[in-house]
Design an enzyme around this catalytic site. Structure first.
Site, mmCIF file in Angstrom:
data_model
loop_
_atom_site.group_PDB
_atom_site.id
_atom_site.type_symbol
_atom_site.label_atom_id
_atom_site.label_comp_id
_atom_site.label_asym_id
_atom_site.label_seq_id
_atom_site.Cartn_x
_atom_site.Cartn_y
_atom_site.Cartn_z
ATOM 1 N N PRO A 23 0.862 -1.188 0.000
ATOM 2 C CA PRO A 23 0.000 0.000 0.000
ATOM 3 C C PRO A 23 0.897 1.235 0.000
ATOM 4 C CG PRO A 23 0.116 -0.955 2.208
ATOM 5 C CD PRO A 23 0.924 -1.854 1.313
ATOM 6 N N MET A 24 0.639 2.178 -0.885
ATOM 7 C CA MET A 24 1.474 3.383 -0.923
ATOM 8 C C MET A 24 0.627 4.597 -1.250
ATOM 9 S SD MET A 24 4.790 1.888 -2.896
ATOM 10 C CE MET A 24 6.142 2.725 -2.156
ATOM 11 N N CYS A 52 2.909 3.218 9.919
ATOM 12 C CA CYS A 52 3.203 4.498 9.272
ATOM 13 C C CYS A 52 3.879 5.467 10.260
ATOM 14 C CB CYS A 52 1.912 5.118 8.738
ATOM 15 S SG CYS A 52 2.220 6.707 7.949
ATOM 16 N N LYS A 91 -0.382 -4.554 8.956
ATOM 17 C CA LYS A 91 0.972 -4.239 8.444
ATOM 18 C C LYS A 91 1.688 -3.405 9.501
ATOM 19 C CE LYS A 91 3.367 -2.195 4.477
ATOM 20 N NZ LYS A 91 3.798 -0.843 4.832
ATOM 21 N N ASN A 141 8.564 -7.487 4.125
ATOM 22 C CA ASN A 141 8.570 -6.248 3.341
ATOM 23 C C ASN A 141 9.840 -5.448 3.628
ATOM 24 O OD1 ASN A 141 7.119 -3.055 3.821
ATOM 25 N ND2 ASN A 141 7.561 -3.904 1.817
ATOM 26 N N ASP A 190 12.778 -3.431 0.673
ATOM 27 C CA ASP A 190 13.874 -3.505 -0.307
ATOM 28 C C ASP A 190 13.776 -4.666 -1.291
ATOM 29 O OD1 ASP A 190 14.888 -1.294 0.968
ATOM 30 O OD2 ASP A 190 16.455 -2.375 2.051
ATOM 31 N N GLY A 211 7.205 -2.594 -2.635
ATOM 32 C CA GLY A 211 6.752 -1.205 -2.661
ATOM 33 C C GLY A 211 7.516 -0.402 -3.695
HETATM 34 C C1 FMN Z 1 5.448 7.076 -1.217
HETATM 35 C C2 FMN Z 1 5.163 6.019 -0.179
HETATM 36 C C3 FMN Z 1 3.887 5.880 0.331
HETATM 37 C C4 FMN Z 1 3.609 4.899 1.289
HETATM 38 N N1 FMN Z 1 2.341 4.760 1.753
HETATM 39 C C5 FMN Z 1 2.036 3.741 2.613
HETATM 40 C C6 FMN Z 1 0.702 3.493 3.012
HETATM 41 O O1 FMN Z 1 -0.253 4.185 2.591
HETATM 42 N N2 FMN Z 1 0.473 2.470 3.873
HETATM 43 C C7 FMN Z 1 1.494 1.666 4.344
HETATM 44 O O2 FMN Z 1 1.244 0.739 5.119
HETATM 45 N N3 FMN Z 1 2.764 1.874 3.981
HETATM 46 C C8 FMN Z 1 3.056 2.880 3.113
HETATM 47 N N4 FMN Z 1 4.339 3.044 2.677
HETATM 48 C C9 FMN Z 1 5.367 2.052 3.068
HETATM 49 C C10 FMN Z 1 5.425 0.904 2.034
HETATM 50 O O3 FMN Z 1 4.209 0.195 1.973
HETATM 51 C C11 FMN Z 1 6.558 -0.085 2.379
HETATM 52 O O4 FMN Z 1 6.327 -0.616 3.653
HETATM 53 C C12 FMN Z 1 7.933 0.581 2.367
HETATM 54 O O5 FMN Z 1 8.104 1.410 1.217
HETATM 55 C C13 FMN Z 1 9.043 -0.487 2.386
HETATM 56 O O6 FMN Z 1 8.916 -1.363 1.287
HETATM 57 P P1 FMN Z 1 9.820 -1.212 -0.038
HETATM 58 O O7 FMN Z 1 11.250 -1.222 0.415
HETATM 59 O O8 FMN Z 1 9.447 -2.386 -0.890
HETATM 60 O O9 FMN Z 1 9.449 0.099 -0.660
HETATM 61 C C14 FMN Z 1 4.644 4.043 1.749
HETATM 62 C C15 FMN Z 1 5.942 4.194 1.241
HETATM 63 C C16 FMN Z 1 6.215 5.169 0.286
HETATM 64 C C17 FMN Z 1 7.622 5.294 -0.250
#
Ligand code: FMN
Length: 346
Positions: free
Chosen positions: A17-18, A111, A150, A214, A216, A238
């Site tokens: 989720p992002m 978050c 999460k 989750n 990287d 993500g």
């Molecule tokens: C731009 C952005 C928005 C994000 N929004 C959310 C969100 O709405 N809910 C959530 O649980 N995590 C959010 N995250 C965290 C990601 O879901 C994820 O946990 C984090 O980026 C680490 O994973 P990755 O290394 O694969 O990016 C966000 C991260 C980024 C960079």
């Protein structure tokens, strides 16, 4: 009750989720390029949903929070992520997303954003285990949807032994663990070594809960190795989707290799030999960006076009002249402008 979670093959790969990234337009692009096993929405405030719909009586088609809960074709199964520290608000939002046709509801307990933490939600929940329990309980009681959570490995330091049992005892269907503390934000590499401890605690406290790692992960190949080494059930991607909506396309190759290995009685580690990552060229990336921009403009009520900038940065990179082209594209205020700048400069 059985849910889609139980039917997922292992390892499985899910979309993170992002906020302002995994909107209905970006999900449409990812669905077309190679779907994950589970889609996720951006996070949505449960309190905000209640306030806009029940207090302000805002019509759903004008409500930006309802916009973030749109479901497009081919985006299944899909989980809606909500946040709140108030059980009654979580119950309200869970019932709503169930009525909207979502396949699951996910509770954000990771978050680090101060505005979310001030509400006692997101990562602040790690410091209030009783609230975390109450919120999961409320979500489970509000509908038949499977509830997932999460979170992170701890607040200022890793406290998995104290924190994870709190969640596992409430028996969510799945638990995603972002392998960093709240304090680490995303500034240090994710520590996949912690995942072994997560799995050990899960096996001890509640073996029925699926564990998603989750942090990287940038390819299905790498995720498959990390899952096999750590013993969790799936991986969430993500930032690996940035500029690479094809990141999940390796899933079909993985499943095919697994089926072949199963057939030959060879499957042991879960990591197929010679598993290749496919490459997508610049023109394909730029076409994907244009398609995303046009779909983004169809979102109602509209989102500010500047939200697309992070996608522009991610798609237009890694070739000579990329910085100049990026600078020009940043001036675009519509999909048509973006397309015409690209036409004039490539
Ligand atoms: C731009 C952005 C928005 C994000 N929004 C959310 C969100 O709405 N809910 C959530 O649980 N995590 C959010 N995250 C965290 C990601 O879901 C994820 O946990 C984090 O980026 C680490 O994973 P990755 O290394 O694969 O990016 C966000 C991260 C980024 C960079």
């Amino acid at each position: 009750m059985k849910s889609f979670w139980q039917g997922l093959p292992k390892p499985f790969f899910v979309m993170a989720p992002m906020a302002d990234v995994t909107d209905v337009a970006f999900r449409a692009l990812v669905a077309k390029c190679g779907a994950p096993d589970v889609f996720w929405t951006e996070f949505v405030s449960a309190d905000g949903l209640y306030h806009t719909r029940e207090v302000l009586k805002m019509p759903d088609d004008e409500n930006p929070l309802m916009r973030d809960l749109a479901i497009g074709d081919g985006q299944r199964p899909i989980v809606a992520q909500i946040f709140s520290s108030k059980p009654e608000m979580v119950a309200y939002a869970t019932k709503l997303v169930s009525e909207l046709g979502f396949d699951g509801v996910d509770l954000n307990m990771g978050c680090p954003d101060r505005s979310i933490e001030r509400q006692g939600a997101g990562a602040a929940m790690i410091k209030t285990p009783d609230v975390a329990r109450a919120v999961i309980h409320a979500a489970k009681g509000a509908s038949n949807l499977p509830v997932s959570v999460k979170t992170r490995v701890g607040y200022n330091k890793e406290t998995l032994e104290e924190w994870l049992p709190v969640i596992l005892e409430e028996a969510p269907a799945a638990l995603t663990v972002h392998l960093r503390t709240r304090k680490q934000l995303s500034l240090v590499p994710a520590n996949w070594e912690w995942m072994k401890k997560v799995v050990e605690i899960r096996n001890r406290v509640n073996p029925d809960v699926l564990i998603i790692g989750n942090g990287d992960v940038t390819s299905v190949e790498q995720g498959t190795r990390l899952v096999a080494e750590s013993g969790c059930d799936g991986a969430m991607i993500g930032r690996g989707m940035f500029g690479n909506p094809w990141v999940f396309e390796g899933i079909s190759e993985l499943r095919k290799s697994h089926a072949d290995m199963e057939f030959q009685g060879l499957r042991k580690s879960g990591v197929p030999e010679g598993f290749k990552k496919s490459e997508h060229g610049l023109s394909e990336k730029l076409s994907a960006l244009i398609e995303l921009a046009y779909d983004f403009e169809k979102i109602t009520p509209p989102k500010n076009f500047s939200i697309l900038k992070k996608h522009i940065k991610a798609f237009v990179t890694g070739f000579s002249g990329a910085a100049d082209l990026r600078a020009k594209l940043m001036e675009a205020n519509s999909a048509a402008e973006l397309e015409s700048i690209l036409a004039q400069n490539t």
